[in-house]
Design a protein around this motif. Structure first.
Motif, PDB file in Angstrom:
ATOM      1  N   LYS A  10       0.844  -1.190   0.000  1.00  0.00           N
ATOM      2  CA  LYS A  10       0.000   0.000   0.000  1.00  0.00           C
ATOM      3  C   LYS A  10       0.885   1.247   0.000  1.00  0.00           C
ATOM      4  N   PHE A  11       0.381   2.297  -0.624  1.00  0.00           N
ATOM      5  CA  PHE A  11       1.119   3.549  -0.624  1.00  0.00           C
ATOM      6  C   PHE A  11       1.357   4.044   0.807  1.00  0.00           C
ATOM      7  N   SER A  12       0.439   3.748   1.720  1.00  0.00           N
ATOM      8  CA  SER A  12       0.610   4.164   3.117  1.00  0.00           C
ATOM      9  C   SER A  12       1.785   3.462   3.795  1.00  0.00           C
ATOM     10  N   GLU A  13       2.264   2.357   3.217  1.00  0.00           N
ATOM     11  CA  GLU A  13       3.447   1.665   3.735  1.00  0.00           C
ATOM     12  C   GLU A  13       4.725   2.228   3.114  1.00  0.00           C
ATOM     13  N   LEU A  14       4.568   3.010   2.058  1.00  0.00           N
ATOM     14  CA  LEU A  14       5.713   3.531   1.320  1.00  0.00           C
ATOM     15  C   LEU A  14       5.932   5.027   1.535  1.00  0.00           C
ATOM     16  N   MET A  57      10.018  20.655   0.414  1.00  0.00           N
ATOM     17  CA  MET A  57      10.109  19.395  -0.329  1.00  0.00           C
ATOM     18  C   MET A  57      11.562  18.959  -0.280  1.00  0.00           C
ATOM     19  N   ARG A  58      11.801  17.844   0.367  1.00  0.00           N
ATOM     20  CA  ARG A  58      13.156  17.326   0.534  1.00  0.00           C
ATOM     21  C   ARG A  58      13.490  16.372  -0.614  1.00  0.00           C
ATOM     22  N   LYS A  59      14.791  16.197  -0.835  1.00  0.00           N
ATOM     23  CA  LYS A  59      15.226  15.250  -1.856  1.00  0.00           C
ATOM     24  C   LYS A  59      14.650  13.876  -1.519  1.00  0.00           C
ATOM     25  N   GLY A  60      14.042  13.227  -2.513  1.00  0.00           N
ATOM     26  CA  GLY A  60      13.401  11.926  -2.324  1.00  0.00           C
ATOM     27  C   GLY A  60      11.900  12.018  -2.137  1.00  0.00           C
ATOM     28  N   ASP A  61      11.387  13.211  -1.779  1.00  0.00           N
ATOM     29  CA  ASP A  61       9.949  13.405  -1.643  1.00  0.00           C
ATOM     30  C   ASP A  61       9.301  13.386  -3.025  1.00  0.00           C
ATOM     31  N   PRO A  96       9.034   9.463   1.618  1.00  0.00           N
ATOM     32  CA  PRO A  96       9.203   8.012   1.743  1.00  0.00           C
ATOM     33  C   PRO A  96       9.364   7.601   3.205  1.00  0.00           C
ATOM     34  N   ILE A  97       8.713   6.496   3.587  1.00  0.00           N
ATOM     35  CA  ILE A  97       8.875   5.950   4.938  1.00  0.00           C
ATOM     36  C   ILE A  97       9.471   4.548   4.875  1.00  0.00           C
ATOM     37  N   ALA A  98       9.711   4.067   3.668  1.00  0.00           N
ATOM     38  CA  ALA A  98      10.337   2.760   3.468  1.00  0.00           C
ATOM     39  C   ALA A  98      11.634   2.981   2.700  1.00  0.00           C
TER      40      ALA A  98
END
Length: 178
Positions: A10-14, A57-61, A96-98
């Motif tokens: 799920k996007f909420s996991e990513l 907005m950070r790099k990777g966002d 990103p959280i993953a």
């Protein structure tokens, strides 16, 4: 090349939605053009509210750019691969959280055949020309995600392909200017 099965996530996991406001650490020289992903020339930034009406907005966002066009029926996500800066509050930002490979995700989130069905069910109606993404729906949807190692391999391939295309475009410009 050995590959692992892609996993449905799920996007909420990513990703998670972030509303980090600019507290003055970024000025006009760090204004990001979301559509083209570059830092806007400082003298072209017209906002008077860099501190209150912008998101960091950070790099990777990734940010949702909701203007539909011929290539993206509902709008699209754009990944920040240029560095930290600010964007208009009109663009929702997701962090990103993953663990993930940025070069893979830069391309994966722009695959309209993957994202359009999700966007079609996650767009809020808007009175203006820009679509709005409904987080509650969007974050519930899942996509197939390769292993981190496979993301790295795919991302590296597309990064090299981009470099090759850019080099050939530069050669063409030089040739045409002769």
């Amino acid at each position: 090349m050995k590959t692992n099965a892609w996993e449905k996530r799920k996007f909420s996991e990513l990703f998670e939605r972030v509303n980090e406001r600019n507290n003055g650490q970024f000025g006009r020289s760090r204004w990001i053009s979301v559509a083209k992903m570059y830092f806007q020339t400082a003298d072209r930034v017209t906002s008077n509210n860099l501190d209150t009406r912008t998101y960091v907005m950070r790099k990777g966002d990734i940010a949702f750019e909701g203007h539909p066009n011929a290539d993206f029926e509902f709008g699209r996500f754009v990944l920040n691969d240029i560095g930290d800066g600010v964007v208009s509050e009109l663009f929702p930002v997701y962090r990103p959280i993953a663990k993930m490979n940025l070069f893979y995700w830069k391309y994966a989130i722009q695959l309209d055949w993957v994202m359009a069905p999700i966007f079609s069910k996650s767009i809020k109606s808007s009175a203006n020309s820009s679509n709005k993404l409904d987080d509650r729906h969007f974050l519930k949807y899942a996509v197939l995600v390769p292993s981190l190692d496979e993301q790295q391999q795919i991302g590296t391939f597309f990064q090299k392909l981009d470099s090759l295309i850019a080099a050939n475009q530069r050669k063409l410009v030089i040739f045409l200017s002769l």
